[in-house]
Design an enzyme around this catalytic site. Structure first.
Site, mmCIF file in Angstrom:
data_model
loop_
_atom_site.group_PDB
_atom_site.id
_atom_site.type_symbol
_atom_site.label_atom_id
_atom_site.label_comp_id
_atom_site.label_asym_id
_atom_site.label_seq_id
_atom_site.Cartn_x
_atom_site.Cartn_y
_atom_site.Cartn_z
ATOM 1 C CG ASP A 527 23.377 16.342 29.257
ATOM 2 O OD1 ASP A 527 23.154 17.264 28.464
ATOM 3 O OD2 ASP A 527 22.635 16.049 30.208
ATOM 4 C CG ASP A 738 20.031 13.675 32.155
ATOM 5 O OD1 ASP A 738 20.749 14.333 31.385
ATOM 6 O OD2 ASP A 738 19.021 14.150 32.701
ATOM 7 C CG ASP A 742 21.455 14.037 26.933
ATOM 8 O OD1 ASP A 742 21.726 15.089 26.331
ATOM 9 O OD2 ASP A 742 21.305 13.961 28.165
HETATM 10 P P1 ADP Z 1 21.696 20.002 28.544
HETATM 11 O O1 ADP Z 1 22.153 19.774 27.171
HETATM 12 O O2 ADP Z 1 22.745 20.645 29.397
HETATM 13 O O3 ADP Z 1 21.140 18.778 29.197
HETATM 14 P P2 ADP Z 1 19.125 20.768 27.763
HETATM 15 O O4 ADP Z 1 19.338 20.482 26.344
HETATM 16 O O5 ADP Z 1 18.371 19.801 28.566
HETATM 17 O O6 ADP Z 1 20.516 21.065 28.458
HETATM 18 O O7 ADP Z 1 18.389 22.159 27.909
HETATM 19 C C1 ADP Z 1 18.863 23.313 27.305
HETATM 20 C C2 ADP Z 1 18.038 24.529 27.718
HETATM 21 O O8 ADP Z 1 16.782 24.482 27.069
HETATM 22 C C3 ADP Z 1 17.682 24.582 29.159
HETATM 23 O O9 ADP Z 1 18.650 25.161 29.923
HETATM 24 C C4 ADP Z 1 16.406 25.422 29.160
HETATM 25 O O10 ADP Z 1 16.727 26.784 29.112
HETATM 26 C C5 ADP Z 1 15.778 25.098 27.867
HETATM 27 N N1 ADP Z 1 14.624 24.208 27.940
HETATM 28 C C6 ADP Z 1 14.528 22.968 27.398
HETATM 29 N N2 ADP Z 1 13.335 22.424 27.590
HETATM 30 C C7 ADP Z 1 12.627 23.320 28.311
HETATM 31 C C8 ADP Z 1 11.300 23.348 28.842
HETATM 32 N N3 ADP Z 1 10.459 22.326 28.681
HETATM 33 N N4 ADP Z 1 10.933 24.433 29.521
HETATM 34 C C9 ADP Z 1 11.772 25.452 29.698
HETATM 35 N N5 ADP Z 1 13.021 25.504 29.226
HETATM 36 C C10 ADP Z 1 13.461 24.450 28.532
HETATM 37 MG MG MG Z 2 20.421 16.736 30.067
#
Ligand code: ADP
Ligand code: MG
Length: 842
Positions: A527, A738, A742
């Site tokens: 991730d 994490d 995920d």
């Molecule tokens: P990754 O898969 O790399 O861990 P995430 O799935 O955690 O990334 O997040 C993807 C995107 O969604 C983030 O980069 C952000 O732009 C957006 N995002 C997710 N949750 C929030 C939130 N609570 N507030 C603002 N942006 C969010």
């Molecule tokens: Mg993540």
């Protein structure tokens, strides 16, 4: 959520339904977003179609295994499902046996046992069989079954009661093993001291043709000259050790015979019983070749090793429990004025309100005060299923909020969840079958050969005219020298070593077969946010109306994403600066104190959050989310977001009532040493894939790394799960993650590795927890797995030393009991010495 507009066929990758105008098509195949299309492009269409994937982006599958899920019949209308803890279940044979016992019971339609967690899950018809009958049926042959806590009809107090009995049982099993071992040592020492003094010289002399039993018995003055008094004493003392200390081995051996599945218990039981029977016959025949000592030493040392193994697992469990508990020792109290403060769980009063964010564990029992959310009660029921809760519903402490956020009113019993966690953590992965251990596989090949040899040898000596007693002795001695019983010592020692040494390095493995499974890993999926990056985000810039920022912060309080934390934290500071008149004592003592407004609706999306705050609909998230929900975004804001992207930052777009109004720029740094970790894995010929819900521009820093095979950006959570399935059609997949979103991917992967700072949901769904939140530990885990496998092989090889020494002696007629004992001691000593060496400094 996409709603009433006309819908195309579901996304070919993740199965999400999308509005017609948002569809991304390629070669007539329909996708919900570019991320899913890119995965399809990169990996092709092979593999399982993602029908099983959640279709709405919510988290459904924590704690279950991919293979398990498909073969996992859910109870039908009238059926119920119960989980039983079965003490004494310790290998794949036990699993098979207990499943067959359960399935033989009228009214039972399905049974799945797991020795790793000592749990059996039974699907049954309550009209035809009761839980109590099932418990009784399973408590057979030395196994002891108790109903695990949970079940829909159990009130929390009942959960508490059965928990206590679980606890007693868990302690019980270790104590009983320890007691058996201690008894073996005490009786054995009593026996062995005179035995060695009296018999060894006689046995040695007999080797040179002189020693006789009578000679030594009379020389010692014991037994009145004919040895007949001292030997019955040996017989009884040895019998006690064999039956009392060796009982777990005898029981395991019996089950393995019953299931026609030879295991290491049988491998140990055969020679210790043979030695006992042989010695007794030999004694009655007045012979000096007596092997009672072998029975005692082998039984006691194997039981000691099993005891040590169970202590190691207990220690790993304690570490894991502490980790899990650390997630719930604090609660976010929701004040009457709408602010939140972190408080110790014990400081909570019944009736107070608590906020639990998505992916977090509910710290106390309570009643949902407002809104709705989905929770996973696996910790209580053993079963990972999303349960939706409405305002007024009871929620149990220890459950995890899988979708949305929960505001709950604390019930009277505020500490219940910690108590529940302490006993249940170990069992979260129930229903997952253990892998047959290498030594058990060896046993199933060796035992038929040795037993066949013994029968032939016995028959052979009859043919050449020996009497029946001598023929029996001949057969028994073949079992005694031919069974590599030391494999039964090598296995628990190897398991204990790998678990202990992993825990010392902050790597908590949930069961010993994890290392064996790591061998075959072909692909490791990382991730991005929070895994390859630190996830410690900071707000660098906020370009939006300040009243909107206040509302956004209020909404983000309920989200568990690192970006949300950054927004909330920044806002706290501004709030304090702007309003010093507010009582803010909480901040000084380390608790946070946030602005909160009247939130009447809250929805968490994969890439942001949406809600209604003080009658205004607010949306926070990335540009894709705005497009997906049809909110307008001005060119100015798009440009601002694009600019932030080019500098490697994360633009969070904020808007209200259908229009974007500004951008908050958040910074996130790659973790130190992320590239070394990837290089190390790549050197092992493992394919590396990065999956992120973030958009493509955020993955630029990965371009410089030569080892990465694919980077897939903009993939929704359901798409992450589907991607893992596609990768699985090419080989074994490990996922490192994490975060809350995920969890399904961690559970779907053949092995899930969660980082310690992650959410409770992620760590429940994983097989390996890296408690120190250190990415380099991923590499260490693979190194340890290699070393542990080498150690198992070495130990299994060393175990054969015993037979290497005794078989030639027996074949040449030179097998003296003293030499046999020498072989036992040499083998056991070498095994112990080899096992306690550090795994990584070979
Ligand atoms: P990754 O898969 O790399 O861990 P995430 O799935 O955690 O990334 O997040 C993807 C995107 O969604 C983030 O980069 C952000 O732009 C957006 N995002 C997710 N949750 C929030 C939130 N609570 N507030 C603002 N942006 C969010
Ligand atoms: Mg993540």
């Amino acid at each position: 959520m996409p709603s009433s507009q006309s819908l195309s066929p579901p996304c070919a990758l993740c199965g999400r339904a999308v509005p017609d105008d948002r569809v991304v098509a390629e070669d007539d195949i329909v996708f919900c977003c570019d991320g899913c299309r890119n995965v399809h492009r990169g990996l092709g269409s092979d593999g399982v179609h993602s029908q099983m994937a959640p279709t709405d982006g919510t988290i459904h599958e924590s704690g279950t295994r991919a293979g398990e899920r498909e073969a996992d019949p859910r109870p039908t209308g009238t059926e119920e499902r119960a989980f039983f803890q079965v003490d004494g279940m310790h290998c794949a044979t036990c699993e098979a046996f207990l499943e067959s016992v359960a399935e033989g019971c009228e009214g039972v339609t399905d049974a799945a046992a797991s020795y790793v967690t000592e749990t059996i899950r039974i699907t049954y018809d309550p009209d035809r069989v009761s839980k109590e009958t099932l418990c009784d049926t399973l408590s057979t042959l030395g196994y002891s079954a108790t109903l695990r806590a949970g079940g829909s009809d159990d009130a929390p107090t009942i959960i508490g009661q059965s928990r206590r009995s679980d606890e007693q049982n868990e302690r019980g099993i270790d104590e009983v093993l320890g007691f058996r071992y201690a008894a073996g040592v005490i009786f054995g020492t009593f026996m062995l001291l005179p035995y060695a003094v009296l018999l060894y010289p006689a046995q040695l002399s007999s080797f040179f043709g002189e020693g006789t039993l009578d000679m030594y018995a009379s020389a010692s003055g014991i037994g009145g000259g004919d040895g007949l008094l001292i030997l019955p004493l040996f017989l009884v003392l040895t019998g006690v050790v064999l039956v009392f200390t060796g009982l777990p081995l005898l029981q395991g051996a019996y089950v393995s015979l019953k299931m026609r599945q030879p295991n290491t218990d049988l491998l140990v039981a055969l020679p210790i019983v043979s030695a006992y029977v042989y010695s007794t016959i030999a004694f009655l025949l007045g012979r000096i070749d007596i092997f009672y000592d072998l029975t005692i030493v082998v039984a006691a040392s194997v039981v000691a090793a099993i005891f040590y193994e169970s202590l190691s697992k207990q220690r790993a469990m304690d570490r894991l429990t502490n980790l899990t508990i650390s997630h719930v020792t604090e609660a976010r109290r929701y004040g009457a004025d709408g602010t939140t403060t972190m408080v110790d769980v014990h400081g909570l009063e019944p009736g107070e309100r608590v906020l639990v964010r998505e992916g977090e564990r509910i710290p106390v029992d309570g009643v949902l005060a407002e809104g709705e959310c989905t929770v996973d009660e696996a910790i209580v029921t053993g079963e990972s299923l999303p349960v939706s809760k409405q305002a007024g519903d009871e929620v149990v402490g220890g459950a995890i909020v899988t979708n949305g956020a929960a505001v709950l009113t604390v019930s009277d019993e505020t500490t219940s969840s910690i108590d529940r966690l302490i006993t249940s953590v170990w069992n979260l992965q129930s229903g997952d079958h253990g892998v047959q251990r290498q030594a058990d596989r060896l046993a199933s090949v060796i035992i038929p050969v040795v037993v066949g040899g013994a029968v032939l040898a016995g028959l052979g000596s009859l043919l050449v005219g020996a009497g029946i007693p001598v023929a029996v002795l001949t057969a028994l001695v073949v079992l005694l020298v031919g069974c590599p019983w030391a494999l039964g010592l090598a296995t628990p020692l190897s398991v204990a070593t790998s678990i202990e040494q992993a825990v010392e390095r902050g790597i908590v493995i949930f069961d010993e077969t994890v290392f064996e499974r790591l061998r075959d890993v072909d692909v490791v999926v990382f991730d991005k946010t929070g895994t390859l990056t630190t996830g410690q985000m900071d707000v660098l810039e906020a370009d939006a109306p300040s009243d909107l920022l206040a509302i956004v912060a209020a909404l983000e309080q309920r989200a568990s994403h690192p970006a949300a934390d950054a927004i909330v934290n920044t806002f706290v500071q501004r709030n304090q600066e702007g309003d010093r008149s507010r009582a803010d004592g909480g901040v000084a003592d380390g608790s946070d104190h946030e602005y909160a407004a009247d939130i009447t609706e809250f929805t968490s999306h994969a890439t942001g959050v949406e809600g209604v705050v003080e009658d205004t609909r607010v949306l926070v998230g990335n540009l894709d989310l705005f497009a997906e929900l049809g909110w307008s975004v001005s060119e100015r804001i798009e440009t601002r977001a694009a600019e932030a992207r080019t500098t490697g930052h994360l633009p969070v777009v904020v808007g209200r009532d259908g229009h974007a109004e500004g951008v908050i720029v958040v910074g996130d740094e790659p973790r130190a040493g992320w590239d070394d970790t990837l290089t190390q894995l790549n050197d092992r010929d493992i394919d590396i894939v990065v999956l992120t819900g973030d958009d493509e521009a955020a993955t630029d820093f990965l371009d410089s790394h030569p080892g990465i095979d694919h980077v897939f950006a903009g993939v929704p959570p359901a798409g992450k799960t589907a991607t893992i399935r596609r990768l699985q059609s090419r080989g074994q997949v490990t996922m490192v993650g994490d975060g809350t979103n995920d969890a399904p991917a961690l559970a779907t992967a053949d092995l899930g590795i969660s980082l310690g700072g992650g959410t409770a949901l992620a760590s429940d769904a994983a097989d390996i927890s890296l408690v120190d939140d250190d990415l380099a530990a991923v590499g260490t885990t693979f190194d340890l797995a290699d070393a542990a496998r080498r150690r198992v092989k070495q130990n299994n090889g060393l175990a054969l030393l015993y037979n290497g020494l005794t078989m030639p002696l027996a074949a040449t007629g030179l097998l003296n009991p003293v030499f046999a004992m020498g072989a036992v001691v040499a083998t056991g000593g070498l095994l112990a010495a080899n096992s306690f060496r550090d795994l990584l400094t070979e």
